[in-house]
Design a protein around this motif. Sequence first.
Motif, PDB file in Angstrom:
ATOM      1  N   LEU A 140      31.009  77.401  59.965  1.00  0.00           N
ATOM      2  CA  LEU A 140      31.091  78.824  59.281  1.00  0.00           C
ATOM      3  C   LEU A 140      30.315  78.502  58.147  1.00  0.00           C
ATOM      4  N   ARG A 141      31.641  77.852  57.454  1.00  0.00           N
ATOM      5  CA  ARG A 141      31.796  77.884  55.686  1.00  0.00           C
ATOM      6  C   ARG A 141      30.345  77.318  55.378  1.00  0.00           C
ATOM      7  N   GLU A 142      29.608  76.071  55.951  1.00  0.00           N
ATOM      8  CA  GLU A 142      29.103  75.379  55.428  1.00  0.00           C
ATOM      9  C   GLU A 142      27.386  76.583  56.085  1.00  0.00           C
ATOM     10  N   ARG A 143      27.640  77.610  56.837  1.00  0.00           N
ATOM     11  CA  ARG A 143      26.254  77.886  57.053  1.00  0.00           C
ATOM     12  C   ARG A 143      25.941  78.945  56.142  1.00  0.00           C
ATOM     13  N   MET A 144      27.385  79.838  56.507  1.00  0.00           N
ATOM     14  CA  MET A 144      27.046  80.431  54.812  1.00  0.00           C
ATOM     15  C   MET A 144      26.946  79.869  53.623  1.00  0.00           C
ATOM     16  N   TYR A 145      27.234  79.242  53.138  1.00  0.00           N
ATOM     17  CA  TYR A 145      27.113  78.463  51.642  1.00  0.00           C
ATOM     18  C   TYR A 145      26.827  77.185  52.096  1.00  0.00           C
ATOM     19  N   PRO A 146      25.533  77.001  51.962  1.00  0.00           N
ATOM     20  CA  PRO A 146      25.423  75.482  52.364  1.00  0.00           C
ATOM     21  C   PRO A 146      25.236  75.282  51.418  1.00  0.00           C
ATOM     22  N   SER A 147      25.520  73.555  50.802  1.00  0.00           N
ATOM     23  CA  SER A 147      25.662  72.915  49.763  1.00  0.00           C
ATOM     24  C   SER A 147      24.636  72.748  49.516  1.00  0.00           C
ATOM     25  N   ALA A 148      23.915  72.458  48.499  1.00  0.00           N
ATOM     26  CA  ALA A 148      23.136  72.008  47.270  1.00  0.00           C
ATOM     27  C   ALA A 148      22.215  70.508  47.255  1.00  0.00           C
ATOM     28  N   LEU A 149      23.196  69.756  48.310  1.00  0.00           N
ATOM     29  CA  LEU A 149      21.777  69.284  48.693  1.00  0.00           C
ATOM     30  C   LEU A 149      20.946  69.291  50.039  1.00  0.00           C
ATOM     31  N   GLU A 150      21.290  70.598  51.068  1.00  0.00           N
ATOM     32  CA  GLU A 150      21.164  71.556  51.705  1.00  0.00           C
ATOM     33  C   GLU A 150      19.759  71.890  51.402  1.00  0.00           C
TER      34      GLU A 150
END
Length: 167
Positions: A140-150
């Motif tokens: 959920l954290r990755e979906r909410m705050y995608p990393s700069a690489l993505e």
Amino acid sequence: MTNRIFVVVLLIFSGISVFLSCYAFSWLKSIGSPAAAVEAYSYYASAGLAFLWASSVILLIIANISTWHSNNAWPLWTSLAYFLIFLFLRAFWLDGAAAHMSAENGLVLSPAPVGFFLSVVTAAAGAAIVYFDQFLIVRLRERMYPSALETGDIETDDRVSESIEDE
């Protein structure tokens, strides 16, 4: 900040759980009536177990918040360790001492002891819950705050890209 709150709450709950466990055990060493001692032990051991379940849920909630903010899962696994330590403490130390005292005096415990098998099953279920919880929080954290690489928002240093091109 949430990590500090988690540690403070963990220490408070650990202190209360230790007190309840030791107080329940102290009733087994009572010099009064064995029947009254077993009854008091059962009451305080039940209160300690209820507190353990409630405090574990509260710790898990705080650990979820802390993991979300810090992106570090150590509070989740520490919550599980807290739960398992006091669960096994009750299953092996307290219930074993109560069963021994009851057998010596020919008494029957009102709540049945937790037992080894039920403790192991509960520990496995707790570990599965924490693992799944960590998985959900990370996803959920990755979906909410995608990393700069993505997202492709990486700013490259021109010197680095020039040196790569030269090779």
